[in-house]
Write an enzyme that holds these catalytic residues in place. Structure first.
Site, mmCIF file in Angstrom:
data_model
loop_
_atom_site.group_PDB
_atom_site.id
_atom_site.type_symbol
_atom_site.label_atom_id
_atom_site.label_comp_id
_atom_site.label_asym_id
_atom_site.label_seq_id
_atom_site.Cartn_x
_atom_site.Cartn_y
_atom_site.Cartn_z
ATOM 1 N N GLU A 92 0.975 -0.599 -5.024
ATOM 2 C CA GLU A 92 0.052 0.502 -5.280
ATOM 3 C C GLU A 92 0.834 1.803 -5.248
ATOM 4 O O GLU A 92 1.408 2.166 -4.226
ATOM 5 C CB GLU A 92 -1.049 0.549 -4.221
ATOM 6 N N ASP A 105 0.816 -1.213 0.000
ATOM 7 C CA ASP A 105 0.000 0.000 0.000
ATOM 8 C C ASP A 105 0.852 1.267 0.000
ATOM 9 O O ASP A 105 1.894 1.336 0.650
ATOM 10 C CB ASP A 105 -0.888 -0.012 1.249
#
Length: 618
Positions: A338, A262
């Site tokens: 990401e 993330d």
């Protein structure tokens, strides 16, 4: 000298010539196979390169290659214990459903222990399961079931920050020597005019307002690029780097097949200057789109994102998972990343030619650059841009939805649901689907009173909805029973969509034609050689229609037609890609005049409005 010329001069490997070339198969690689070759005309790089090169095609050998991945937002997927919140046992219960559709693996949004300020992205213990979601035994049961049905489990790894309730942060606040520098701390600055202490810099949080928060106990500011309760870890401290690598090793040891990492661009901030200060970021000076000085967009994030050290950290994590594979055997472990960053940066996430990086650096072009007003040429440009820029030895990937963006059916229009899924499943490389997109689920209207997303809660009743991520996180619609079959409770943590009685998985599984049935057909056909290994040839024939082919030598020729527009177009498909006088409809949108199995006259094909169609030459 051009890239192809350079590659042709490469040394032999293992006794075979290794020719590095761009393959329109979703992978670029240095490959060779004396038993199976295909002639590819290379793009001319110079006069010396006007040759036809022979490049071997190698089929996918690892489980993750050309994979089909499904994102589960566990809180909204399936509630097994009747508290209105999804959980791990609910995921376990539905793994066979994912296998029946044909997915390779699923990545779960965070399931670690958390006070849930940002619904799992604020982790208080990286080694424990959030009690709302279950126990470690429940997790182990889920892993066992996944192995039984043949679905890989990928966890959401959140390395940039921890919850302020994490023991590490508590010890850092207390200046414990082992944790004193685990986070980004600073004394701040004294305002020369007022004499008051101020934050160290003008850096703003993603969730609005200053990214610096004063701590009374430590008498310093700490950095939080997201919520106040999400303190940024200090990756310039080797102890932090080692601890987060231990987190990865721990969960790999528990049997997960990889991680989706993330918010990677935020890992590092610029280092302190010689005066022990952090610089202010320049203003965007965009009074139209970002006039509010409290908004994240008010400054250019040149000191808080995309530092060079970030890429090196990704490479270190890749080395770790590769080492784990060597030491422990089994299947390769996968990294997805990401990063909402520049296109050039994304390409470096793959690797630098010497070190490998992310297997799948998420391609967000369809999220950030394509919308319901985009023309066919825009789609083609973005597809070609990615395919042409990929480094050697990697696969393309396509992400059309996730838990942070409005749903596909809401962004592109419900009428284009099947068309967009057809696009996703017929492009080369990896496909990533957010839970519910296979049903055509839409965003749910959520009132200010019911809003829980911190990004929206930091706004106001007039502006919250555009900032909110709650609408795309509503409970999954399993059937027409109470609360869409998501829970036995009389309440859910977010409201269920109003249309669940007519739009749900059970109804679509039973229907002879549905979004889900089309999706399942696409997943099956995507496993054919022409889609796994075949070339992509794509073009826009006008503003509304794009057409492309997928074919591997010796295998079927597939032609895909997508009409984005609102009017029907009659096309002579014999003009494209050598398609013969007839073709069979493999699958097509619900609103198409054709049905699966129809044999059509190629010269008089009707592309209905908002319809996608997959054809195979007969």
């Amino acid at each position: 000298m051009g890239a192809v010329c350079t590659a042709i001069q490469m040394a032999t490997q293992n006794g075979q010539i290794s020719i590095e070339a761009t393959l329109s198969t979703g992978i670029k690689g240095a490959v060779s196979s004396p038993a199976r070759t295909k002639s590819i005309k290379m793009r001319p790089q110079s006069a010396a390169c006007l040759f036809v090169a022979f490049v071997g095609f190698v089929g996918a050998t690892e489980w993750w290659e050309s994979g089909n991945y499904y994102q589960i937002y566990p809180r909204s997927f399936r509630d097994s214990d009747g508290d209105g919140i999804g959980d791990l046992n609910g995921v376990t219960e539905k793994l066979q459903y994912l296998k029946d559709i044909g997915f390779t693996g699923t990545w779960l949004s965070p399931i670690f222990k958390s006070p849930m300020v940002d619904f799992g992205y604020d982790i208080s213990d990286f080694y424990q399961i959030q009690p709302e979601y279950g126990t470690m035994e429940d997790f182990e049961r889920m892993i066992a079931k996944a192995k039984e049905v043949g679905i890989k489990i990928i966890l959401d790894f959140v390395p940039n920050h921890s919850s302020t309730e994490n023991e590490w942060f508590t010890k850092s606040v207390d200046s414990d020597p082992a944790y004193k520098d685990f986070y980004i701390w600073h004394d701040g600055k004294i305002n020369n005019e007022t004499g008051e202490r101020e934050p160290p810099s003008n850096w703003n949080s993603e969730f609005r307002y200053s990214a610096w928060e004063w701590n009374e106990v430590r008498q310093q500011y700490y950095l939080h690029q997201f919520a106040i309760q999400q303190a940024d870890l200090n990756y310039r401290n080797p102890a932090v780097v080692n601890e987060m690598k231990n987190v990865i090793r721990f969960w790999l040891g528990k049997g997960v097949s990889g991680f989706r990492i993330d918010a990677v661009p935020y890992l590092f901030e610029v280092d302190l200057d010689r005066y022990n200060q952090y610089p202010d970021e320049p203003l965007t000076n965009d009074s139209v789109n970002c006039p509010d000085p409290d908004d994240h967009c008010y400054t250019q994030h040149i000191y808080t994102q995309d530092m060079p050290e970030t890429i090196d950290m990704v490479y270190q994590w890749r080395e770790l998972v590769d080492e784990f594979h060597v030491e422990h055997g089994g299947d390769q472990r996968l990294l997805m990343t990401e990063a909402y960053t520049s296109f050039e940066n994304i390409m470096t996430y793959y690797g630098n030619g010497i070190r490998n990086g992310s297997h799948i650096p998420f391609n967000f072009d369809f999220l950030t650059s394509i919308n319901n007003a985009s023309k066919a040429g825009d789609y083609v440009d973005h597809i070609k841009k990615w395919m042409d820029a990929m480094p050697a030895g990697v696969y393309a990937n396509w992400v059309l939805g996730n838990h942070d963006n409005k749903r596909v059916a809401s962004r592109f229009g419900v009428q284009r649901t099947d068309l967009i899924n057809i696009l996703l499943q017929t492009l080369p490389g990896h496909a990533v689907t957010y839970n519910g997109e296979e049903l055509g689920m839409t965003d749910v209207w959520i009132s200010w009173e019911d809003t829980v997303d911190p990004n929206a809660c930091n706004s106001d009743p007039d502006n919250y909805y555009d900032r909110s991520r709650d609408p795309e996180r509503s409970p999954y619609q399993w059937d027409a029973s109470s609360k869409a079959g998501f829970t036995s409770a009389d309440h859910t943590w977010l409201p269920v969509a109003d249309d669940y009685k007519t739009n749900n998985a059970l109804q679509q599984l039973r229907a002879p034609r549905s979004h889900l049935q089309i999706f399942k057909k696409l997943v099956r056909v995507r496993k054919e050689p022409s889609f796994r290994q075949g070339e992509l040839n794509i073009q826009a024939i006008d503003d509304d229609v794009l057409i492309y082919s997928r074919q591997k030598e010796g295998s079927d020729l597939y032609v895909i037609v997508l009409n984005l527009g609102s009017t029907s177009k009659t096309l002579d498909l014999t003009k494209y890609y050598g398609l013969g006088s007839q073709a069979e409809v493999i699958t097509t949108s619900l609103s198409s005049q054709y049905i699966d199995g129809d044999v059509i006259k190629s010269s008089e094909f009707v592309a209905n409005p908002y319809v996608g169609t997959v054809l195979v030459a007969v």
